[in-house]
Design an enzyme around this catalytic site. Structure first.
Site, PDB file in Angstrom:
ATOM      1  N   CYS A   1      -5.817   4.592  -8.836  1.00 28.56           N
ATOM      2  CA  CYS A   1      -4.808   5.633  -8.580  1.00 28.56           C
ATOM      3  C   CYS A   1      -3.856   5.222  -7.460  1.00 28.56           C
ATOM      4  O   CYS A   1      -4.260   5.137  -6.294  1.00 28.56           O
ATOM      5  CB  CYS A   1      -5.555   6.928  -8.234  1.00 28.56           C
ATOM      6  SG  CYS A   1      -4.531   8.244  -7.570  1.00 28.56           S
ATOM      7  N   CYS A  39      -3.459   7.751  -4.657  1.00 31.31           N
ATOM      8  CA  CYS A  39      -4.689   7.766  -3.853  1.00 31.31           C
ATOM      9  C   CYS A  39      -4.646   6.652  -2.808  1.00 31.31           C
ATOM     10  O   CYS A  39      -5.005   6.864  -1.644  1.00 31.31           O
ATOM     11  CB  CYS A  39      -5.924   7.577  -4.740  1.00 31.31           C
ATOM     12  SG  CYS A  39      -6.164   8.874  -5.968  1.00 31.31           S
TER      13      CYS A  39
END
Length: 127
Positions: free
Chosen positions: A30, A33
């Site tokens: 991600c 993230c």
């Protein structure tokens, strides 16, 4: 304080044995993230009275599902075992600071009283 890795084995203990816990649901693939990670880490160094935990949602799918995490990063802030904040998306440092300071300032005695009243009302409706 360094962040700790949370799993279904230790999640409940961490949340119940600490006054304030902020959790970052993330995954290695991600991009947002990865971008949020330095913000989260910096906050963990600044706020030593808060436990900062990370849940790898790929490895802990059951835990992510239990909290209905559908998109990551997903942040949750617990105080005295109560979820005060739950939101998908990476936060800028100022917003994360705001979540932490607002959570700290809440009158938790009133929060627990309100929860008890809601539960009593719901129990009364079911009877």
């Amino acid at each position: 304080m360094a962040t700790i890795e949370l799993s279904k084995e230790n999640f409940e203990d961490v949340v119940t044995q600490n006054d304030m816990v902020i959790v970052d649901f993330w995954a290695p693939w991600c991009g947002p993230c990865k971008g949020f990670e330095p913000v989260f880490e910096a906050a963990s160094e600044k706020h030593r009275d808060v436990v900062f935990g990370k849940v790898n949602s790929d490895q802990q799918q059951e835990l992510a599902a239990a909290f209905n995490v559908r998109s990551i990063p997903f942040l949750m802030f617990f105080r005295e075992k109560v979820i005060l904040f739950a939101q998908a998306g990476a936060l800028p440092a100022e917003a994360l600071e705001s979540v932490l300071s607002q959570g700290r300032e809440l009158d938790m005695a009133q929060v627990h009283k309100d929860i008890a009243a809601q539960q009593a009302e719901q129990a009364g409706q079911k009877a």
